[in-house]
Design a protein around this motif. Structure first.
Motif, short mmCIF file in Angstrom:
data_model
loop_
_atom_site.label_atom_id
_atom_site.label_comp_id
_atom_site.label_asym_id
_atom_site.label_seq_id
_atom_site.Cartn_x
_atom_site.Cartn_y
_atom_site.Cartn_z
N UNK A 90 0.84 -1.20 0.00
CA UNK A 90 0.00 0.00 0.00
C UNK A 90 0.87 1.24 0.00
N UNK A 91 1.91 1.24 0.82
CA UNK A 91 2.76 2.42 0.96
C UNK A 91 3.53 2.73 -0.32
N UNK A 92 4.11 1.72 -0.96
CA UNK A 92 4.93 2.00 -2.15
C UNK A 92 4.07 2.38 -3.37
N UNK A 93 2.76 2.13 -3.28
CA UNK A 93 1.86 2.50 -4.38
C UNK A 93 1.00 3.71 -4.04
N UNK A 94 1.32 4.38 -2.94
CA UNK A 94 0.43 5.43 -2.43
C UNK A 94 0.32 6.65 -3.34
N UNK A 95 1.24 6.81 -4.29
CA UNK A 95 1.11 7.95 -5.21
C UNK A 95 0.00 7.71 -6.23
N UNK A 155 1.82 -3.01 -14.28
CA UNK A 155 3.22 -2.75 -14.64
C UNK A 155 3.92 -1.95 -13.56
N UNK A 156 3.24 -0.95 -13.03
CA UNK A 156 3.81 -0.13 -11.96
C UNK A 156 4.12 -0.98 -10.74
N UNK A 157 3.17 -1.84 -10.36
CA UNK A 157 3.37 -2.70 -9.19
C UNK A 157 4.52 -3.68 -9.42
N UNK A 158 4.62 -4.23 -10.61
CA UNK A 158 5.74 -5.14 -10.92
C UNK A 158 7.08 -4.43 -10.78
N UNK A 159 7.16 -3.22 -11.32
CA UNK A 159 8.41 -2.45 -11.21
C UNK A 159 8.78 -2.21 -9.75
N UNK A 160 7.79 -1.90 -8.95
CA UNK A 160 8.07 -1.55 -7.56
C UNK A 160 8.33 -2.78 -6.70
N UNK A 161 7.73 -3.90 -7.05
CA UNK A 161 8.07 -5.14 -6.35
C UNK A 161 9.54 -5.47 -6.54
N UNK A 162 10.01 -5.36 -7.77
CA UNK A 162 11.40 -5.68 -8.07
C UNK A 162 12.34 -4.68 -7.39
N UNK A 163 11.91 -3.43 -7.30
CA UNK A 163 12.73 -2.41 -6.64
C UNK A 163 12.73 -2.58 -5.13
N UNK A 164 11.59 -2.99 -4.59
CA UNK A 164 11.41 -3.09 -3.14
C UNK A 164 12.05 -4.34 -2.54
N UNK A 165 12.04 -5.42 -3.33
CA UNK A 165 12.53 -6.71 -2.82
C UNK A 165 13.64 -7.25 -3.71
N UNK A 166 14.63 -7.87 -3.09
CA UNK A 166 15.74 -8.46 -3.83
C UNK A 166 15.46 -9.90 -4.26
N UNK A 179 -2.63 -7.07 -5.99
CA UNK A 179 -3.61 -5.99 -6.06
C UNK A 179 -5.03 -6.51 -5.84
N UNK A 180 -5.34 -7.68 -6.40
CA UNK A 180 -6.65 -8.27 -6.15
C UNK A 180 -6.85 -8.53 -4.66
N UNK A 181 -5.82 -9.07 -4.01
CA UNK A 181 -5.91 -9.35 -2.58
C UNK A 181 -6.08 -8.07 -1.78
N UNK A 182 -5.29 -7.05 -2.09
CA UNK A 182 -5.34 -5.80 -1.33
C UNK A 182 -6.71 -5.15 -1.40
N UNK A 183 -7.26 -5.06 -2.61
CA UNK A 183 -8.55 -4.37 -2.75
C UNK A 183 -9.70 -5.20 -2.20
N UNK A 184 -9.60 -6.51 -2.31
CA UNK A 184 -10.64 -7.35 -1.73
C UNK A 184 -10.64 -7.25 -0.21
N UNK A 185 -9.48 -6.97 0.36
CA UNK A 185 -9.39 -6.86 1.81
C UNK A 185 -10.01 -5.58 2.35
N UNK A 186 -10.38 -4.65 1.47
CA UNK A 186 -10.96 -3.39 1.92
C UNK A 186 -12.41 -3.53 2.34
N UNK A 187 -13.06 -4.59 1.94
CA UNK A 187 -14.48 -4.77 2.25
C UNK A 187 -14.75 -6.19 2.74
N UNK A 188 -15.54 -6.30 3.78
CA UNK A 188 -15.89 -7.61 4.30
C UNK A 188 -16.76 -8.41 3.33
#
Length: 308
Positions: free
Chosen positions: A54-59, A101-112, A259-268
């Motif tokens: 959530x934090x690395x995609x907050x923009x 694509x943005x999430x893929x780029x940031x996953x690779x940047x965030x994790x080794x 992303x599917x998991x994150x957004x599904x977690x927003x609502x019961x």
């Protein structure tokens, strides 16, 4: 297809002996008891990455984007086509980002590295801890079949019969299954190998599918199973695969799942298929994995698989 529960305690089977060495590399069989470094993406542990992603995609995924999502839930919240999310971001932020694509780029940047699991049956840990995860050719497996089935334990098995079995498997209806470019199979969730819905426990029970099929042609299905079960023990290797060794398509696939998991977690009222039992997390690697990527191993005592 019928489900078979393979358990040493319940079936009376005794694991075969292991060659000495690397016993100190055995780690906890319970996933929650294993350490995961902060630079490693462990897909099966969303508690370790949910807030971080959530934090690395907050923009792009702002609080207003989350609110807009909840105000008008999309009809389909799926991981393969994220146009439902791109549309919301464009409406709120004013930009169409291609968020996968943005999430893929940031996953690779965030994790080794990406934590994966490789299941097999082996009596030799050294082959993995010294050499890493290497490609095996059909010829390698055929040579192993000679050691197991042409050692005198099966008097009716001969080199000629093995040659006929190889010809049948590689030239008959199994041709497309076994005549493949080099690849290594792992999973991002070890439950794929140990639970009924995962349905991949045959790798722990017999090891190579090709070896098992050769054995079945040479003897019988039951005799082949017994022979392979007498070799070593079911073994699960925990491996932190460097991100640069993973195909972009795999990173994109799991970015969509995240992303599917994150957004599904927003609502019961929502339930994500990603990370649900039986969702499947098979990963095909096109590169060999070095030995220094191995975290450790354990020997599962309970696992399921199906067979005809």
């Amino acid at each position: 297809m019928s489900h078979v529960h393979s358990s040493f305690k319940e079936s009376g089977l005794v694991p075969g002996s292991m060659l000495p060495g690397f016993e100190n590399r055995e780690i906890a069989s319970c996933v929650s008891e294993r350490h995961v470094p902060t630079n490693v993406f462990c897909y099966s542990r969303p508690d370790l990455w949910q807030d971080r992603i959530w934090r690395v995609l907050s923009d792009y995924i702002t609080d207003d984007v989350k609110a807009a999502f909840l105000d008008d839930l999309p009809e389909y919240i799926v991981s393969d086509d994220l146009s439902w999310l791109d549309t919301i971001i464009e409406r709120v932020v004013g930009e169409w980002p291609d968020i996968k694509e943005v999430t893929a780029d940031r996953l690779v940047h965030e994790f080794d590295a990406f934590r994966m699991f490789h299941a097999t049956r082996t009596n030799d840990l050294a082959a993995f801890y010294q050499n890493g995860l290497r490609f095996m050719t059909n010829r390698d497996i055929e040579d192993r079949a000679r050691i197991i089935f042409l050692n005198g334990s099966f008097p009716r098995v001969s080199e000629e019969k093995l040659s006929a079995a190889i010809a049948e498997l590689n030239g008959g209806h199994h041709a497309n299954r076994f005549d493949l470019k080099p690849r290594i199979y792992c999973c991002a969730d070890e439950n794929d190998f140990t639970t009924r819905l995962g349905n991949s426990g045959h790798y722990l029970d017999f090891g190579s599918e090709y070896l098992f099929n050769l054995g079945s042609c040479l003897t019988s299905c039951s005799e082949a199973k017994q022979a392979l079960r007498e070799i070593g023990s079911p073994t699960m290797f925990v491996i932190d695969v460097p991100m640069h060794l993973i195909n972009r398509s795999t990173i994109l696939e799991f970015s969509g799942n995240v992303l599917e998991f994150l957004f599904s977690s927003l609502s019961d009222s929502l339930e994500a298929r990603a990370l649900s039992p039986g969702a499947g997390t098979v990963i095909i690697l096109r590169n060999e994995i070095p030995a220094n990527a191995f975290v450790g191993h354990f020997h599962p005592k309970h696992f399921f698989h199906s067979h005809k």
